[in-house]
Motif scaffolding. Sequence first.
Motif, PDB file in Angstrom:
ATOM      1  N   GLY A  79     -12.731   2.877  -3.273  1.00  0.00           N
ATOM      2  CA  GLY A  79     -13.191   2.943  -1.885  1.00  0.00           C
ATOM      3  C   GLY A  79     -12.158   2.310  -0.955  1.00  0.00           C
ATOM      4  N   GLU A  80     -12.461   2.425   0.325  1.00  0.00           N
ATOM      5  CA  GLU A  80     -11.582   1.866   1.359  1.00  0.00           C
ATOM      6  C   GLU A  80     -11.360   0.374   1.125  1.00  0.00           C
ATOM      7  OE1 GLU A  80     -12.532   1.525   5.870  1.00  0.00           O
ATOM      8  OE2 GLU A  80     -13.235   3.464   5.107  1.00  0.00           O
ATOM      9  N   GLY A  81     -10.159  -0.092   1.351  1.00  0.00           N
ATOM     10  CA  GLY A  81      -9.907  -1.541   1.303  1.00  0.00           C
ATOM     11  C   GLY A  81      -9.599  -2.077  -0.088  1.00  0.00           C
ATOM     12  N   VAL A  82      -9.654  -1.214  -1.123  1.00  0.00           N
ATOM     13  CA  VAL A  82      -9.319  -1.699  -2.474  1.00  0.00           C
ATOM     14  C   VAL A  82      -7.799  -1.627  -2.622  1.00  0.00           C
ATOM     15  CG1 VAL A  82      -9.556  -1.289  -4.957  1.00  0.00           C
ATOM     16  CG2 VAL A  82     -11.517  -0.931  -3.431  1.00  0.00           C
ATOM     17  N   THR A  83      -7.190  -2.795  -2.817  1.00  0.00           N
ATOM     18  CA  THR A  83      -5.728  -2.815  -2.812  1.00  0.00           C
ATOM     19  C   THR A  83      -5.124  -3.045  -4.195  1.00  0.00           C
ATOM     20  OG1 THR A  83      -5.908  -5.137  -2.249  1.00  0.00           O
ATOM     21  CG2 THR A  83      -5.490  -3.613  -0.423  1.00  0.00           C
ATOM     22  N   ASP A  84      -5.897  -3.638  -5.110  1.00  0.00           N
ATOM     23  CA  ASP A  84      -5.288  -4.019  -6.390  1.00  0.00           C
ATOM     24  C   ASP A  84      -5.541  -3.021  -7.513  1.00  0.00           C
ATOM     25  OD1 ASP A  84      -7.985  -4.653  -6.455  1.00  0.00           O
ATOM     26  OD2 ASP A  84      -7.725  -6.502  -7.594  1.00  0.00           O
ATOM     27  N   LEU A  85      -6.188  -1.893  -7.245  1.00  0.00           N
ATOM     28  CA  LEU A  85      -6.465  -0.907  -8.292  1.00  0.00           C
ATOM     29  C   LEU A  85      -6.237   0.499  -7.761  1.00  0.00           C
ATOM     30  CD1 LEU A  85      -9.801  -2.415  -9.628  1.00  0.00           C
ATOM     31  CD2 LEU A  85      -7.664  -2.314 -10.888  1.00  0.00           C
ATOM     32  N   LYS A  86      -5.867   1.410  -8.694  1.00  0.00           N
ATOM     33  CA  LYS A  86      -5.683   2.805  -8.293  1.00  0.00           C
ATOM     34  C   LYS A  86      -6.194   3.713  -9.417  1.00  0.00           C
ATOM     35  CE  LYS A  86      -0.929   2.977  -9.977  1.00  0.00           C
ATOM     36  NZ  LYS A  86      -1.140   1.841 -10.877  1.00  0.00           N
TER      37      LYS A  86
END
Length: 377
Positions: A79-86
């Motif tokens: 979701g929006e704002g998740v920076t440490d996972l892809k």
Amino acid sequence: METSGKVIKCRAAVAWVPRKPLSIEEVEVAPPKAHEVRVKILTTGICRTDDHALEGIMGGIEFPVILGHEAAGIVESVGEGVTDLKPGDKVIPLCIPQCRKCSSCLHPKTNCCFKTHLKEPQNLMPDKTSRFTCKGTQVHHFLWTSTFSEYTVVPDDAIVKIDADVPLDKACLFGCGFSTGYGAAINTAKVEPGSTCAVFGLGGVGLSVVIGCKAAGATRIIGIDINKDKFEKAKQCGATECISPQDYDRPIQEVLIGMTGGEGVAYSFECIGNTDVMKAALEACHIGYGTSVIIGGAPTGAEISFSPMLLFTGRTWKGSIFGGWKSKDCVPKLVSDYMAKKFNLEGLVTHTLPFDKINEGFELLHSGKSIRCILMF
Ligand code: PAD
Ligand code: ZN
């Protein structure tokens, strides 16, 4: 097929009511909202805590619910704002989150993040809605993990990326059983070299305590279980001797004190969830410095009455959740330590079943035949 942003239909084991077998159903899993991650679960273990929830002895669990909290998987979308996972990252959902902002997360002495289910109910997502629907009915989450589903959604504080090389049937054990038991010995009790330990309950958690005591250099590790079939695995994990309370006509704490020349053990661990055993484990500790750690989950509302003299005379009584590990920081390191062969998890997985046989997995737990039964999707 691109699934990001869409509802995914998949299999899940739904607990419609307490104390009944789970039903394999088709569920709809909504896309992750801001600061949430949708995960394709690949393997999940069955822990006694799932059984406590299903039995209705764990407070705050609303049905229908998708249980499960010891798993490994692959990120499907974020979701929006998740920076440490892809998408594509190998991950472990965390039944104890680490928000890195609350006073507990900022304090070096605890891993009890304020977002934990002991502070904040985790039967729904943080915004108090569910991502699961089955036959038009909203289904509740469990510990923000709900890993008895082919896809699940978790808050980004409750999931972490791990080494892609770790075998999946072992990776899931870091989501609960192994981390809990090993950490209780290393972090909570801080077992010292040369010490004597007593471990009550030789399931997945208890055997992981045994592995932790051995790694910490304990010279005597006494395993205690009413099921003698557990003794062989316990010895494989590092127990130096194993006893059953049923072989004695006096209380087990007296037996342990006798076995240690009248002194008691330096460390004891309750890995069952039985309040009488918790008390016995404290009583089995050495006067002045013995430390007893409660790991087992007692039924909600249970109380213990005990002599304050036990603490007055210097024993310490502690509890341990998720082995005291700050989950997001420590789980990837534990996985790396495993890959570097710092400990062996071979003894913990006794059964591997396809996910659809989940009720057989619970039967193996009930009958005492399994340590960890791992379900593969
Ligand atoms: P398990 O059911 O696999 O193991 C429990 C063991 O205890 C079994 O081998 C039993 O035979 C044995 N046992 C039962 N009664 C007695 C008794 N009176 N005396 C001696 N032995 C007995 O469970 P598990 O290892 O998956 O979990 C153990 C507990 O730990 C359970 O209460 C679970 O809810 C809790 C837990 N706590 C945490 C935490 O963070 N603190 C995490 C995971 C599990
Ligand atoms: Zn567990």
